[in-house]
Scaffold this active site. Structure first.
Site, short mmCIF file in Angstrom:
data_model
loop_
_atom_site.label_atom_id
_atom_site.label_comp_id
_atom_site.label_asym_id
_atom_site.label_seq_id
_atom_site.Cartn_x
_atom_site.Cartn_y
_atom_site.Cartn_z
N TYR A 136 37.88 -0.03 11.08
CA TYR A 136 36.38 0.69 11.07
C TYR A 136 36.07 1.91 11.94
CZ TYR A 136 31.39 1.21 9.51
OH TYR A 136 30.24 1.52 9.24
N LYS A 164 38.74 2.33 7.12
CA LYS A 164 37.49 2.81 6.83
C LYS A 164 37.20 3.86 7.69
CE LYS A 164 32.48 2.00 6.11
NZ LYS A 164 31.48 0.94 6.17
#
Length: 294
Positions: A136, A164
């Protein structure tokens, strides 16, 4: 390792009761609602889930509850990353024992590691588990940007399978797709960037707005992947005002308020976040009416 998390994963809020304790019955209800309304998977205890305000025990309770409620129907991704590699490993291993499908590891925040430090951190956590790992990258919150070249190194580790990407930089997203193998999936970390990211080779989105319009987001992605770019752009434009409104103040403050208006009383955020002002709530009501949700 090749893993398909689906197209739309909701970054699920953490429900609290009037005493600001975890509301596990509401967590069950919300998880069911999200899966029934279009989410392929749920990310539990991420940014939107107020992860830094939750104890390890609370995170494990949420993982256990969501797995029990929707495991097998949807992918359950546990947010187990933090600025401590040791703590990230411990939480990842505990989450694995509870039956989650994957883990999401945020870039270590506050202590600002180098690119090699980021690489060593993610490698150490990934090597501690058999689960697939989603990285992320959200430099606006962590103050450190995971560069595409570093991500490409990480993609050589077998169970690191997705990112992400929330840098908001389409040049960076394009470079990621250019450098990464085809089986490595790129998810938008910003709802407003989902369609642009799809256009440069993204897979889908880890979404806040899917709490409210998961089906519409699926419809937009399906239109794009089937070649109906005009319809995808039209759906993107129709969703855009609500998406922007959900970030009128710090996430997850607006989406928690909006869920309450729709009958899902997930409670306010924990301090240091505070609930939406009356003015912000009125703006949300207008947006929800315009989206025909109220």
């Amino acid at each position: 390792m090749t893993v398909d998390f689906g197209r739309v994963l909701t970054a699920m809020v953490s429900p609290f009761d009037k005493n600001m304790e975890l509301n596990l019955p509401m967590a069950r209800k919300l998880a069911r609602h999200l899966v029934d309304s279009g989410s392929d998977g749920l990310v539990v205890c991420g940014t939107t889930g107020e992860s830094p305000t939750l104890s390890k025990e609370e995170k494990l309770e949420l993982f256990r509850t969501v797995v029990d409620e929707v495991g097998g129907r949807a992918v359950v991704v546990a947010g187990t990353g933090s600025y401590s590699t040791k703590d990230s490993i411990a939480l990842t291993q505990a989450a694995e024992k509870l039956g989650v499908d994957a883990v999401m590891l945020v870039c270590p925040y506050y202590n600002k590691p180098s690119q090699d430090g980021l690489y060593q951190h993610f490698r150490a956590v990934a090597e501690s588990t058999n689960l697939p790992v989603m990285i992320y990258n959200i430099p606006g919150r962590t103050s450190i940007n995971l560069l595409p070249q570093t991500c490409a190194r990480l993609a050589e580790i077998g169970n690191i399978v997705a990112i992400k990407e929330a840098s908001g930089n389409m040049d960076q997203a394009t470079e990621l797709r250019r450098l990464l193998p085809d089986h490595f999936h790129i998810y938008s970390g910003d709802d407003s960037m989902t369609l642009p990211l799809l256009a440069v080779g993204g897979k889908g989105v880890v979404s806040v707005a899917a709490h409210l319009v998961g089906g519409k987001i699926q419809e937009m992605i399906n239109a794009f992947t089937s070649g109906n770019i005009t319809l995808a752009a039209k759906l993107h434009s129709s969703l855009f005002p609500l998406i922007k409104g959900l970030f009128m103040t710090t996430n997850p403050v607006p989406v928690k308020a909006a869920l309450g208006m729709l009958g899902l009383n997930v409670g306010p955020p924990r301090l240091p976040l505070v609930e939406a002002t009356e003015q912000e709530k009125e703006k949300l009501r207008v947006l929800l009416r315009e989206a025909q949700l109220l």
